[in-house]
Design a protein around this motif. Structure first.
Motif, PDB file in Angstrom:
ATOM      1  N   ALA A  23       0.826  -1.219   0.000  1.00 27.58           N
ATOM      2  CA  ALA A  23       0.000   0.000   0.000  1.00 27.58           C
ATOM      3  C   ALA A  23       0.855   1.262   0.000  1.00 27.58           C
ATOM      4  O   ALA A  23       0.631   2.182  -0.801  1.00 27.58           O
ATOM      5  CB  ALA A  23      -0.946  -0.002   1.200  1.00 27.58           C
ATOM      6  N   THR A  24       1.849   1.319   0.880  1.00 29.72           N
ATOM      7  CA  THR A  24       2.661   2.540   0.962  1.00 29.72           C
ATOM      8  C   THR A  24       3.575   2.684  -0.247  1.00 29.72           C
ATOM      9  O   THR A  24       3.808   3.799  -0.721  1.00 29.72           O
ATOM     10  CB  THR A  24       3.476   2.590   2.276  1.00 29.72           C
ATOM     11  OG1 THR A  24       4.351   1.463   2.354  1.00 29.72           O
ATOM     12  CG2 THR A  24       2.555   2.617   3.496  1.00 29.72           C
ATOM     13  N   SER A  25       4.055   1.579  -0.779  1.00 33.42           N
ATOM     14  CA  SER A  25       4.901   1.640  -1.969  1.00 33.42           C
ATOM     15  C   SER A  25       4.108   2.093  -3.190  1.00 33.42           C
ATOM     16  O   SER A  25       4.636   2.803  -4.052  1.00 33.42           O
ATOM     17  CB  SER A  25       5.551   0.281  -2.234  1.00 33.42           C
ATOM     18  OG  SER A  25       6.431  -0.056  -1.187  1.00 33.42           O
ATOM     19  N   ALA A  26       2.847   1.702  -3.264  1.00 33.45           N
ATOM     20  CA  ALA A  26       1.994   2.190  -4.355  1.00 33.45           C
ATOM     21  C   ALA A  26       1.814   3.699  -4.224  1.00 33.45           C
ATOM     22  O   ALA A  26       1.912   4.427  -5.221  1.00 33.45           O
ATOM     23  CB  ALA A  26       0.646   1.478  -4.339  1.00 33.45           C
ATOM     24  N   ALA A  27       1.605   4.174  -3.016  1.00 33.38           N
ATOM     25  CA  ALA A  27       1.451   5.620  -2.798  1.00 33.38           C
ATOM     26  C   ALA A  27       2.725   6.379  -3.157  1.00 33.38           C
ATOM     27  O   ALA A  27       2.669   7.511  -3.643  1.00 33.38           O
ATOM     28  CB  ALA A  27       1.054   5.898  -1.350  1.00 33.38           C
ATOM     29  N   ASN A  28       3.873   5.739  -2.939  1.00 35.97           N
ATOM     30  CA  ASN A  28       5.162   6.351  -3.262  1.00 35.97           C
ATOM     31  C   ASN A  28       5.610   6.053  -4.699  1.00 35.97           C
ATOM     32  O   ASN A  28       6.733   6.383  -5.071  1.00 35.97           O
ATOM     33  CB  ASN A  28       6.242   5.857  -2.283  1.00 35.97           C
ATOM     34  CG  ASN A  28       6.081   6.463  -0.910  1.00 35.97           C
ATOM     35  OD1 ASN A  28       5.727   7.621  -0.780  1.00 35.97           O
ATOM     36  ND2 ASN A  28       6.339   5.669   0.109  1.00 35.97           N
TER      37      ASN A  28
END
Length: 192
Positions: free
Chosen positions: A77-82
């Protein structure tokens, strides 16, 4: 013409790497059938390689109130946001395997709020996204909300540390031009 990032930080030949790093790369290759590009890219700086993977292993492999699949959910999730292609693809593969669910990684990468996850996991990802994107607004209310879903203070620390660590990883992957290995794309999608 600008030099591609991958050429700027060359992958050292495996036989020229320090023994401990070479041993780890070969062990990973033995287990998975290939060497993930993150290992090869970070081998450019051996001391940082060791520090990175020591912290990675501590966060991702220990026993805690978070399952190994939930830890991978945070990464995806956080890697997709980044906008980190490497981490979404590589950790998406690991998430599919750990969750035993061929759909979950894609759902979380695109929009975790609509993914087939529990309310507890959604609260975990809401907090992880806040840590990854706007940690300066974390407040006591966030801890109350997470506690209401059964997360301990240690669990909240783990969510925070994973989101923060992978923010570092996402930036390294993006700047170095790290690409996911082709093998990751099919892992955990079809039964063996």
């Amino acid at each position: 013409m600008t030099q591609p990032l991958a050429k700027r930080f060359p992958v050292p030949p495996i036989d020229k790497l320090p023994e401990d790093i070479r041993t780890r790369l070969l062990a990973v290759q033995e287990k998975s059938g290939f060497i993930p590009n993150v290992f090869l890219t970070l081998a450019y700086r051996p001391d940082e390689f060791r520090a990175f993977f020591a912290y990675h292993d501590t966060l991702m492999d220990k026993e805690s109130g978070l399952t190994k699949a939930e830890r991978e959910m945070i990464v995806v999730a956080t890697s997709a946001a980044n906008q980190c292609q490497y981490c979404v693809i590589a950790h998406g593969a690991i998430l599919r395997i750990r969750a035993k669910n061929p759909l979950i990684a894609d759902q979380i990468a695109v929009n975790y709020r609509k993914a087939d996850i529990t309310p507890r996991q959604k609260a975990m990802l809401d907090f992880a996204m806040k840590v990854a994107l706007e940690a300066y607004v974390v407040s006591a209310a966030d801890f109350v909300a997470l506690s209401g879903h059964g997360f301990s203070d240690d669990d909240i620390w783990d969510i925070t540390a994973i989101a923060a660590f992978f923010a570092l990883s996402n930036r390294l992957a993006n700047v170095t031009g790290m690409r996911p290995n082709d093998e990751f794309y099919l892992m955990g999608r079809v039964p063996k």
